[in-house]
Structures are given as structure tokens and as C-alpha cells.
Design a protein around this motif. Structure first.
Motif, PDB file in Angstrom:
ATOM      1  N   VAL A 430     -33.586  16.205 -50.973  1.00  0.00           N
ATOM      2  CA  VAL A 430     -34.244  17.013 -49.928  1.00  0.00           C
ATOM      3  C   VAL A 430     -35.638  17.430 -50.398  1.00  0.00           C
ATOM      4  O   VAL A 430     -36.624  17.294 -49.664  1.00  0.00           O
ATOM      5  CB  VAL A 430     -33.391  18.258 -49.587  1.00  0.00           C
ATOM      6  CG1 VAL A 430     -34.155  19.206 -48.663  1.00  0.00           C
ATOM      7  CG2 VAL A 430     -32.069  17.847 -48.952  1.00  0.00           C
ATOM      8  N   ALA A 431     -35.725  17.927 -51.627  1.00  0.00           N
ATOM      9  CA  ALA A 431     -37.015  18.379 -52.153  1.00  0.00           C
ATOM     10  C   ALA A 431     -38.013  17.222 -52.186  1.00  0.00           C
ATOM     11  O   ALA A 431     -39.181  17.384 -51.791  1.00  0.00           O
ATOM     12  CB  ALA A 431     -36.826  18.964 -53.556  1.00  0.00           C
ATOM     13  N   GLU A 432     -37.567  16.055 -52.618  1.00  0.00           N
ATOM     14  CA  GLU A 432     -38.492  14.923 -52.731  1.00  0.00           C
ATOM     15  C   GLU A 432     -38.916  14.402 -51.355  1.00  0.00           C
ATOM     16  O   GLU A 432     -40.075  14.011 -51.166  1.00  0.00           O
ATOM     17  CB  GLU A 432     -37.847  13.816 -53.570  1.00  0.00           C
ATOM     18  CG  GLU A 432     -37.717  14.250 -55.031  1.00  0.00           C
ATOM     19  CD  GLU A 432     -37.005  13.251 -55.917  1.00  0.00           C
ATOM     20  OE1 GLU A 432     -36.864  13.554 -57.110  1.00  0.00           O
ATOM     21  OE2 GLU A 432     -36.585  12.176 -55.433  1.00  0.00           O
ATOM     22  N   GLY A 433     -37.993  14.404 -50.397  1.00  0.00           N
ATOM     23  CA  GLY A 433     -38.345  13.980 -49.032  1.00  0.00           C
ATOM     24  C   GLY A 433     -39.363  14.931 -48.428  1.00  0.00           C
ATOM     25  O   GLY A 433     -40.360  14.512 -47.834  1.00  0.00           O
ATOM     26  N   ARG A 434     -39.114  16.218 -48.572  1.00  0.00           N
ATOM     27  CA  ARG A 434     -40.028  17.245 -48.047  1.00  0.00           C
ATOM     28  C   ARG A 434     -41.412  17.116 -48.687  1.00  0.00           C
ATOM     29  O   ARG A 434     -42.437  17.109 -48.011  1.00  0.00           O
ATOM     30  CB  ARG A 434     -39.426  18.621 -48.362  1.00  0.00           C
ATOM     31  CG  ARG A 434     -40.281  19.796 -47.997  1.00  0.00           C
ATOM     32  CD  ARG A 434     -39.834  21.030 -48.762  1.00  0.00           C
ATOM     33  NE  ARG A 434     -40.116  20.915 -50.186  1.00  0.00           N
ATOM     34  CZ  ARG A 434     -39.717  21.775 -51.123  1.00  0.00           C
ATOM     35  NH1 ARG A 434     -38.976  22.799 -50.778  1.00  0.00           N
ATOM     36  NH2 ARG A 434     -40.034  21.611 -52.387  1.00  0.00           N
ATOM     37  N   ASP A 435     -41.454  16.975 -50.014  1.00  0.00           N
ATOM     38  CA  ASP A 435     -42.744  16.931 -50.709  1.00  0.00           C
ATOM     39  C   ASP A 435     -43.511  15.640 -50.392  1.00  0.00           C
ATOM     40  O   ASP A 435     -44.741  15.652 -50.281  1.00  0.00           O
ATOM     41  CB  ASP A 435     -42.535  17.086 -52.224  1.00  0.00           C
ATOM     42  CG  ASP A 435     -42.001  18.480 -52.554  1.00  0.00           C
ATOM     43  OD1 ASP A 435     -42.013  19.350 -51.661  1.00  0.00           O
ATOM     44  OD2 ASP A 435     -41.549  18.689 -53.695  1.00  0.00           O
TER      45      ASP A 435
END
Ligand SMILES: Cc1cc2nc3c(=O)[nH]c(=O)nc-3n(C[C@H](O)[C@H](O)[C@H](O)COP(=O)(O)OP(=O)(O)OC[C@H]3O[C@@H](n4cnc5c(N)ncnc54)[C@H](O)[C@@H]3O)c2cc1C
Ligand code: SF4
Length: 446
Positions: A430-435
Motif C-alpha cells: 500500500v505504501a509503495e503504491g501510494r508513493d
């Protein structure tokens, strides 16, 4: 020729409907309002909170706990979703004992952390059950972004891109969205169709269309996407599985744990799922634990996990190992598979070799052997990227990305399990997709 859990071979219907329902119920039942207040009241609202620093999505944990304490669960949900739009799933599946709750000062002081995961679930459930949305789509920019993979990384990326006003098309090879949230995570962590409900909640922002049954490498190429869209995000996950590489691995009764779990997640009635009377699961990670525990919950009589190294080297957390043990799974260490034993093409056992570290620290067989009788072998020995990368540079079997998620190919970003740098957790995806979405937005609007 026994009955129930003692039925020989691989068989369905080992338990009563009531037993199945009890076994596949919620692992951690939600907190009620009073319990949530009591738990929130334990928080010290630390300055520079260690729990927040330990969260890969950097959720402002003390703030959302304070909002719960002031009877504002929707405000708490907004605080969570600002950083992690899949905060509902993460509340259920995050190994909190290794992340926020391990870092909680109450864990250090008294070995009993604030139950952050359950509080997060309390808040996010309040918003999702009333379909309260906090974010709106940005003014249309006219830019179009293709995402491959509707798992946590792809969904988080899509939501953030839509907030910036870009049009998103997600392509996914499967029939349903959600990635491993839908096909992989243990059923007792996300009962009740939660994965699909979350996909609907996330995509309700608008501007996101999902095309199922569309496989990169088969129905379209990366080059064609890069040509047709203004940017591309790859959130492919790890779709391949490592082979056992032991004699007899093609026998009837040797299955890979990922398929076994996917069948379980998609089954309308788990009582129809066949499972061995005696099951051996090969592997030491979360997938191995999930396969072992769920075999037991399906009514297998004996389930043994075997791992080639020691307890300390297992990827499964202490909590997961304890969970397996509490369900009656036996975990054996320092054993590697050598040969699947068969009769009439069916599994009858597995021969294992003892392993040890030599003076230089390398893992070596000791030469001693042992055998475990079983009628099913589930392999959970790691997943691999199921593509050659279609022109993007790979490193260590994953798509190489920089700290912004950029790949070696112009206009193409990647994140989640398929990309280098992560730790193969839902929250990290989730963090990598968002960033990556923020990086794509800067590129598109720059
Ligand atoms: C059995 C199991 C249990 C797990 N349990 C937990 C847990 O309890 N807690 C936790 O934090 N993590 C857990 N994980 C890890 C977690 O599920 C992953 O880290 C996370 O799902 C990664 O998200 P992703 O979006 O990168 O990939 P995925 O969730 O794998 O999604 C990738 C998507 O891409 C699609 N796709 C793949 N190839 C193509 C292609 N060529 N063309 C089009 N579409 C394609 C797939 O269909 C899928 O929908 C577990 C993993 C497994 C395997
Ligand atoms: S570390 Fe624990 S006590 Fe401190 S803010 Fe986080 S949850 Fe609260």
C-alpha cells in the motif's frame, strides 16, 4: 478407513457444518464501543510516537486513538485513510506484533502494547459499514495512467492518482480484484467478503476502471501500455512459485500452498474442500503457517510444518508460529525434503534430511534421514516474479526500482511484492503504491 478427521487419504467433509463455521470465524473479533474506549485510554499519546515511526504507511496513530477516545470514530478513520486507504485490511492482516505494537512504549514497559490493530479496525469499520467517504476525485487532468495488478499496491496507487484527477485503468489477469487480499490472506483474518467490500470502497472515489482477465504478456505488452498511456504502474505481485525439486514431486497429493489457499478463499462451502488426514507443509514463512493452520481447521488429523533452518530464522512471526502451535500444528526444524514417497502414484510420506550449519555458517545436510508418513504435501517455499520484466531491469528476481518507485523504463513505475526493496507485506505494498502515485503525479504535472 476412519471417519471425520481420521478418514484416510485426501477427503472433503471431515467436520460438521458447525465446526467449519467456528473454525473459519473471525480470528480477532472486533472491539465494541466500550472496549475501544478502554483500549484507547491506555495510550500515552507519545510525542514522536514510536508506533507511528514503525508503521510503513506512517499513520498518525496517537491522533486516531485520541479521536476514538473522544467518540469520533469517523474522524479516526479519516486520519487512517489519509495515509492508508486499505487501512481496513491492514487492521486485520498486519503483523502488528512486528510493527506498531512491537514499538509501542507499553510493550517495552509492561509487555502489553496498546492494541493498535484492533483500534484501527474499530475506526475503519465505522466508516466502511456506513459507506462514509472522505476523499473526492481531483479536477480532471486529462492524463491517463495504466496500472497492472489490482492488488493492494495497484489499488492504493489508483486511489491516490484519482485524488489527483488522473484517469486510471487497472488491468488484472484474475476474475476478481484485490490480489492476495482476495486469493491469499488466510480466511480467518478476513471473513465475510471483506476484500471485495474494500475494493468497492476504494474505487467508489471514481475515475478508476478495472478490466479483469487481462494479462500483461498475453493480452498486451508493457511497450504498448507505455505508448497508449501517459504513465504505467506495475503492481504484479509474485505470481510464480518455487518448485520442490525433490523426487516424486509430481505425485497425486503434492500441491502448492498458494493454490490450496486460493481454492479455500474462493470456496463457497469449505466443507467441500478435500484435505489430507496427515498433511506435511514445507516452508517456514507466513504462507506455510497459513496452509498448515487452515489444513488443521479443515479437519486434517495431523499437520506438520517442516523448515530447513531453525526457529529463529523462520520468516513467520512469533505470533504466527504460536498460532500454528495453538491449532495443533507441529513445527519441525532443520529438515529439508529429499523425496516424496508414493504408492500407486499417491503420496504416502516424505523423506527428509537433517540439516545443520557448518563452521563457516553454511547450511549443509548432516547425512541423517527421517520419514514422515502423510497423504498430502503442501509446498510453501517462496514465490517468484511470473514475468521476464518485459524490458524493465530486474534485480534479485524483482523489478528494480529507485526510492520513488521508478523502473529503468521511461514512464513506468512499480511497487509492492514485484518490486525491489519491500518486505512482502500488504501494508508495504500500500505504501509503495501510494508513493509511486505521488511520483507519477509529479511527473505528469511537472
Ligand atoms: C498465503 C499468503 C498469506 C499472506 N498473509 C499476509 C498477512 O497475513 N499479512 C500481510 O501483511 N501480508 C500477507 N501476505 C503478503 C501480502 O499478501 C502481499 O505482500 C501483498 O498482497 C502484495 O500486494 P501486491 O499488490 O504487490 O501484489 P498481489 O496482492 O499479489 O497482487 C498482484 C495482482 O496482480 C495481478 N497480476 C499478476 N500478474 C499479472 C499479469 N501478468 N497481468 C495482469 N495482472 C497480473 C494478480 O492477479 C493480482 O491481482 C501473504 C501472502 C501470501 C501468499
Ligand atoms: S507508542 Fe503506544 S502509547 Fe505511545 S502513542 Fe503509540 S500506541 Fe500510544
Amino acid at each position: 478407513m476412519g471417519e471425520g478427521t481420521l478418514k484416510d487419504g485426501i477427503a472433503a467433509g471431515r467436520l460438521t457444518p458447525e465446526q467449519y463455521a467456528a473454525n473459519f470465524g473471525d480470528l480477532h473479533p472486533p472491539l465494541d464501543r466500550h472496549e475501544a474506549f478502554v483500549e484507547a485510554d491506555r495510550c500515552y499519546f507519545c510525542y514522536d510516537a514510536p508506533c507511528q515511526n514503525a508503521c510503513p504507511t506512517s499513520i498518525d496513530i496517537p491522533l486516531f486513538i485520541r479521536e476514538i477516545l473522544s467518540d469520533n470514530p469517523l474522524g479516526a478513520a479519516e486520519t487512517i485513510f489519509e495515509q492508508n486507504i486499505l487501512g481496513g485490511m491492514c487492521a486485520r492482516v498486519c503483523p502488528t506484533e512486528q510493527l506498531c505494537e512491537e514499538a509501542c512504549v507499553r510493550e517495552a514497559a509492561e509487555g502489553k502494547p496498546v492494541r493498535i490493530g484492533l483500534l484501527q479496525r474499530y475506526a475503519t469499520d465505522a466508516a466502511m459499514s456506513t459507506d462514509t467517504q472522505f476523499f473526492t476525485r481531483g479536477a480532471p487532468t486529462g492524463k491517463r495512467v495504466a496500472i497492472v495488478g489490482a492488488g493492494p499496491a495497484g489499488l492504493a496507487c489508483a486511489h491516490r492518482l484519482s485524488m489527483h484527477g488522473h484517469d486510471v485503468t487497472i488491468f488484472d489477469g484474475r476474475e476478481k480484484s484485490g490480489g492476495l487480499n482476495e486469493y491469499g490472506i488466510a480466511s480467518y483474518k478476513t471473513p465475510g467478503g471483506f476484500a471485495q467490500a474494500e475494493v468497492d470502497y476504494v474505487t467508489a472515489i471514481g475515475g478508476i476502471s478495472i478490466e479483469h482477465g487481462k494479462l500483461l504478456g498475453e493480452h498486451f505488452s508493457l511497450a504498448s501500455l507505455a505508448q497508449d498511456f501517459d504513465a504505467v504502474f506495475l503492481g504484479l505481485g509474485l505470481g510464480g512459485v518455487n518448485a520442490l525439486r525433490a523426487d516424486g514431486e509430481d505425485a497425486d497429493g503434492v500441491d502448492n500452498a498458494i493454490d490450496f489457499i486460493a481454492d479455500l478463499r474462493q470456496a463457497g462451502d469449505v466443507g467441500t474442500l478435500p484435505v489430507g488426514r496427515r498433511v506435511v507443509v514445507i516452508g517456514g514463512g507466513m504462507t506455510a503457517v497459513d496452509a498448515a493452520v487452515q489444513s488443521k481447521l479443515l479437519g486434517a488429523d495431523e499437520v506438520t510444518m517442516v523448515y530447513r533452518r531453525g526457529k529463529a530464522q523462520m520468516n513467520a512471526s512469533e505470533f504466527e508460529q504460536d498460532l500454528a502451535a495453538s491449532k495443533g500444528v507441529t513445527i519441525r526444524h532443520w529438515l529439508a525434503p529429499r523425496r516424496v514417497l508414493t504408492a500407486d502414484g499417491k503420496v504416502t510420506g516424505i523423506e527428509l534430511g537433517y540439516m545443520a550449519l557448518d563452521a563457516g555458517g553454511s547450511l549443509k545436510p548432516t547425512g541423517e534421514l527421517t520419514t514422515i508418513a502423510c497423504d498430502q504435501v503442501l509446498t510453501a517455499i517462496g514465490q517468484t516474479l511470473a514475468t521476464d520484466g518485459e524490458g524493465v531491469t530486474l534485480a534479485g528476481g524483482k523489478i528494480e526500482v529507485d526510492e520513488e518507485g521508478r523502473t529503468s523504463m521511461a514512464k513506468v513505475w512499480a511497487g509492492g511484492d514485484c518490486a525491489t526493496g519491500g518486505d512482502d507485506l500488504t501494508v508495504t505494498a500500500v505504501a509503495e503504491g501510494r508513493d509511486a502515485a505521488e511520483g507519477i503525479n509529479r511527473y505528469l504535472m511537472g
